[in-house]
Design a protein around this motif. Sequence first.
Motif, short mmCIF file in Angstrom:
data_model
loop_
_atom_site.label_atom_id
_atom_site.label_comp_id
_atom_site.label_asym_id
_atom_site.label_seq_id
_atom_site.Cartn_x
_atom_site.Cartn_y
_atom_site.Cartn_z
N VAL A 264 47.69 -30.86 -44.69
CA VAL A 264 47.74 -32.10 -45.47
C VAL A 264 48.38 -31.81 -46.82
O VAL A 264 47.99 -30.85 -47.51
N THR A 265 49.39 -32.62 -47.17
CA THR A 265 50.05 -32.52 -48.47
C THR A 265 50.10 -33.92 -49.07
O THR A 265 50.82 -34.78 -48.57
N LEU A 266 49.31 -34.14 -50.10
CA LEU A 266 49.24 -35.45 -50.75
C LEU A 266 49.88 -35.36 -52.13
O LEU A 266 49.49 -34.53 -52.95
N LEU A 267 50.87 -36.23 -52.38
CA LEU A 267 51.57 -36.28 -53.66
C LEU A 267 51.09 -37.47 -54.46
O LEU A 267 50.78 -38.53 -53.89
N ASP A 268 51.05 -37.33 -55.80
CA ASP A 268 50.68 -38.47 -56.63
C ASP A 268 51.89 -39.35 -56.88
O ASP A 268 52.97 -39.14 -56.29
N ASP A 269 51.77 -40.33 -57.76
CA ASP A 269 52.87 -41.29 -57.98
C ASP A 269 54.09 -40.66 -58.64
O ASP A 269 55.17 -41.24 -58.66
#
Length: 476
Positions: free
Chosen positions: A394-399
């Motif tokens: 899982v790779t979650l990027l912010d805005d």
Amino acid sequence: MSMENAMSEYPAAMQLKKTHSRRMCTRSTSIKSNSAIDFDRMPSEILLKILSYLNAESLLCTGCVNKSFYHLSNDNTIWFKIYSKSFLPKRKKWRTESAQESAVSLNLPELQDRESGYWKKEYIMKKIAAGKADLIQLLKPINTRTGLPVKTKEAIKISGLKWMVILKDRNGKQHVLEQTDISYNETSVTVYWNYFKWPCLETLSVLQIFGVTPVLLSDSEVHPKNRPMQRSLISEYDLANLTENAKMIGCDALVELYSFDQGLLVGLWKKSEIAFVMACLHYHQLIERSTLGSATVRYAAAPDKAILDDIDPEYGMHGYQLHIDLHSRGNTYMCGTFRSLFCKKDYIRNGYLRFTVINYKKTAQHLPLVGNIGLSWMTGVFEGNVQNCFIMDVTLLDDSQKPYWCFSAPVNMVLSPKPSGLYQYLGPSYYLNYMDLTGKVHMELVWMEETNEYCIINLVLYLSTEKVNSWFGTNY
């Protein structure tokens, strides 16, 4: 000749044969001793001349032979020659090389009033700094889908990076195990330790994972077997009461799989002895974690400073981008990128922000898993596949497209006691849960009999409000 005479002469013949044999052995020993080289008696000038033909790695290894060779291998003339070839400008190189060929090389200003080993230290420090600078330059290009460096795999190979496991028993004895296999994925690397014999599990107390790199990055294709290496501690685990402290995620006829935090998986034989060890390492800051720590202290990234926003009332609740990859030893079951994820304030409950990635009510969003789902394993002799288990990246990027939450971990699907509730899916239902300090992942799947495949019908992320507030400077 009579029998008596023959017998009387037999001891004399044997004695003569023994004497001849001893003489031959003495002569052979004398030849061997004469052909051996006694370095202790050799003049230091000759030894220094021999050492001057070695490269830096071989010279460092030579310094570990004994105290005499350590002092000889610190010679400033030899190391200044190596240093000048690597770092000095061309004009300076020409001057030093010309001087070294003459008899006045020791009168160079660079070699006067320098303590022994000065140029050795200068070379090592500058070589390490140059290697790190090259890696930083290599890792600059970023993949827009994952927010991670594009050339992490190339950086791993160029740096000579490998990983090792150290097992410590209760008596303080250490068992050092080098990696036996490796599998590169899009956003992670899976490292395997497959050995036929392992220390007894009951005697072990600690398992440590280290990144190991050569002290000096060399362009040479031939490296000394025992060249100097440096370790960087990545993670440490308590093996006491392993079956109670770790989570069993699956089993087959031979092994049971136990999952720890930070992506460690230990396979145990049914007799509760170690069969193999597997580590799932996410690419986010992997090079830094594997090279910039020490043998006792882990690498600690600089804390992120919150970027405040007084205008957006829902700052930190939207603009997220998720990249998820489900795989096992080169087999990719699902890989997808989901953009513009958001959370409404009404969805903040029990200390978490809820982000719906795949909505079970929207059939068009449902995704199938490709292939036979299972986690492959192997040892020195056996191999197998544990059904309904795989590795989830899982790779979650912010805005701002900055990595916010990254992990790689072994997970398992659990049979749900309730059906899916969707009329188009009549097969059995499964769910998958993952949790750490940053957040939670919840996934629901169904088995489709007509196509013989699993299908994801619901995927939800839960982010800790504490982490969101710390990251964005908010107060949800």
